[in-house]
Design a protein around this motif. Sequence first.
Motif, PDB file in Angstrom:
ATOM      1  N   ARG A 226      -9.676   5.624  -3.557  1.00 18.54           N
ATOM      2  CA  ARG A 226     -10.782   6.199  -2.780  1.00 18.54           C
ATOM      3  C   ARG A 226     -11.939   6.590  -3.711  1.00 18.54           C
ATOM      4  NH1 ARG A 226      -7.963   9.593  -0.509  1.00 18.54           N
ATOM      5  NH2 ARG A 226      -7.538   8.472   1.437  1.00 18.54           N
TER       6      ARG A 226
ATOM      7  N   ASP B  67     -12.481   1.699   0.650  1.00 21.71           N
ATOM      8  CA  ASP B  67     -12.395   2.331   1.972  1.00 21.71           C
ATOM      9  C   ASP B  67     -10.930   2.253   2.420  1.00 21.71           C
ATOM     10  OD1 ASP B  67     -12.554   3.182   4.605  1.00 21.71           O
ATOM     11  OD2 ASP B  67     -14.472   2.192   4.980  1.00 21.71           O
ATOM     12  N   VAL B  68     -10.160   3.254   2.043  1.00 20.56           N
ATOM     13  CA  VAL B  68      -8.718   3.246   2.269  1.00 20.56           C
ATOM     14  C   VAL B  68      -8.397   3.199   3.756  1.00 20.56           C
ATOM     15  CG1 VAL B  68      -6.574   4.534   1.961  1.00 20.56           C
ATOM     16  CG2 VAL B  68      -8.264   4.450   0.104  1.00 20.56           C
ATOM     17  N   LYS B  69      -9.064   4.000   4.544  1.00 19.71           N
ATOM     18  CA  LYS B  69      -8.769   4.058   5.979  1.00 19.71           C
ATOM     19  C   LYS B  69      -9.035   2.718   6.652  1.00 19.71           C
ATOM     20  CE  LYS B  69      -9.669   9.019   6.414  1.00 19.71           C
ATOM     21  NZ  LYS B  69     -10.497  10.073   7.066  1.00 19.71           N
TER      22      LYS B  69
ATOM     23  N   ASN C  16      -7.703  -4.242  -3.681  1.00 20.84           N
ATOM     24  CA  ASN C  16      -7.780  -2.916  -3.064  1.00 20.84           C
ATOM     25  C   ASN C  16      -6.436  -2.489  -2.484  1.00 20.84           C
ATOM     26  OD1 ASN C  16     -10.491  -2.866  -3.691  1.00 20.84           O
ATOM     27  ND2 ASN C  16     -11.177  -3.367  -1.624  1.00 20.84           N
TER      28      ASN C  16
ATOM     29  N   THR D 165       0.825  -1.219   0.000  1.00 15.32           N
ATOM     30  CA  THR D 165       0.000   0.000   0.000  1.00 15.32           C
ATOM     31  C   THR D 165       0.851   1.259   0.000  1.00 15.32           C
ATOM     32  OG1 THR D 165      -0.123   0.196   2.420  1.00 15.32           O
ATOM     33  CG2 THR D 165      -1.795  -1.172   1.345  1.00 15.32           C
TER      34      THR D 165
ATOM     35  N   SER E  40      -3.679   6.140  -3.737  1.00  6.14           N
ATOM     36  CA  SER E  40      -4.715   6.086  -2.703  1.00  6.14           C
ATOM     37  C   SER E  40      -5.912   6.960  -3.065  1.00  6.14           C
ATOM     38  CB  SER E  40      -4.133   6.517  -1.349  1.00  6.14           C
ATOM     39  OG  SER E  40      -3.647   7.848  -1.414  1.00  6.14           O
ATOM     40  N   GLU E  41      -5.651   8.083  -3.749  1.00  9.73           N
ATOM     41  CA  GLU E  41      -6.745   8.956  -4.154  1.00  9.73           C
ATOM     42  C   GLU E  41      -7.633   8.279  -5.195  1.00  9.73           C
ATOM     43  OE1 GLU E  41      -7.816  11.904  -3.041  1.00  9.73           O
ATOM     44  OE2 GLU E  41      -6.345  11.691  -1.445  1.00  9.73           O
TER      45      GLU E  41
ATOM     46  N   ILE F  76      -4.471   0.838  -3.635  1.00  9.27           N
ATOM     47  CA  ILE F  76      -4.065   1.901  -2.712  1.00  9.27           C
ATOM     48  C   ILE F  76      -2.600   2.247  -2.928  1.00  9.27           C
ATOM     49  CG2 ILE F  76      -3.672   2.451  -0.270  1.00  9.27           C
ATOM     50  CD1 ILE F  76      -6.147   0.729   0.356  1.00  9.27           C
TER      51      ILE F  76
END
Length: 331
Positions: A206, A211-213, A194, A67, A202-203, A198
């Motif tokens: 998203r 759901d990156v977080k 995913n 990531t 990451s943008e 990421i």
Amino acid sequence: MRTHARPWWQRALLTREMLTVLILVAAWVVASATVQGFDGPLTITYLVLDVAPVLLIALPMTLIIATGEIDLSVASVVGLSSVTFGLLHQAGADLWLALPASVLLGAVCGALNGALVAYGGLPSLAVTIGSLALYRGLAVGLLGTTAVTDFPESWTDGATEKLGESPWPAITLGLVLLIAVFAVLLHATPFGRNVLDIGRSSEAARFSGVDVKRTLLILFVLSGAVSALAGVYYTLRYGSARGDNATGLELQVVAAVLLGGVSIFGGRGAMHGVVAGVLLIGVLGSALRLEGVTVNVINIVIGTALVVSVVAPRIAGGLRVRRRSSAGHGS
């Protein structure tokens, strides 16, 4: 249907991961031919026992680095888990309860890292350097200079027993199972896709609905839990719970992951390459120890391998760009 510039066998074989596999095979052949005692049956036994904690931690670390993040607190979580396991045993707790309790503590440590990175927006390098010191300080503070060593022989022997008359330790079965689980997770599930998305951006991930977080939080929790499991194994393998157990182990883990072809910038990684990277470091370490090389020199070799694994892809990429540019000008 998507078309490729290269045939499938080139895409499968001409990769950084397969290069690591080939170097591993070459290192084994050379060591067997030149290092006295390396080709004996005990080599496989101790190689697996020695690389087991590195391999365990490298599995979730692969996903984290894919990531574009990193977790440098893993070795400190090993130490804290070891101390927790030892203190619970010393207090009279059943080891079947002490084991999950230690793993749960590791998951909490990972959750703290993940929350600060994912929801606090802090860089993982800074966060995990800080938690590296925090968790190691807690581990050393809880036990001081003492150690817990009176573990039941059934548990300590179980950590090193072999599969029948073979040279393979019984822990090999658990390692193979976990490798398969993480390989499927990375390569055959939406979650794994995913993770790589990421790493690429990451943008963009998203905006595409990832759901990156939440993904980052899960990865750090996995890292903490598996590191704690490695801490329990480390304790039983050496029969000693100490606050300084596994100090510096994070260097071997990161080196193995990067040697295995995972990009430090994220977006790329394959589990078979990481396994080969772990085994390559194990083979080099075993061969050098049999030759009487000191631990400091072995660390220099691993550190050099780490630098090369980061620099070499950038040089290769630069050369490819230059060749394409020259070809474009020539036409």
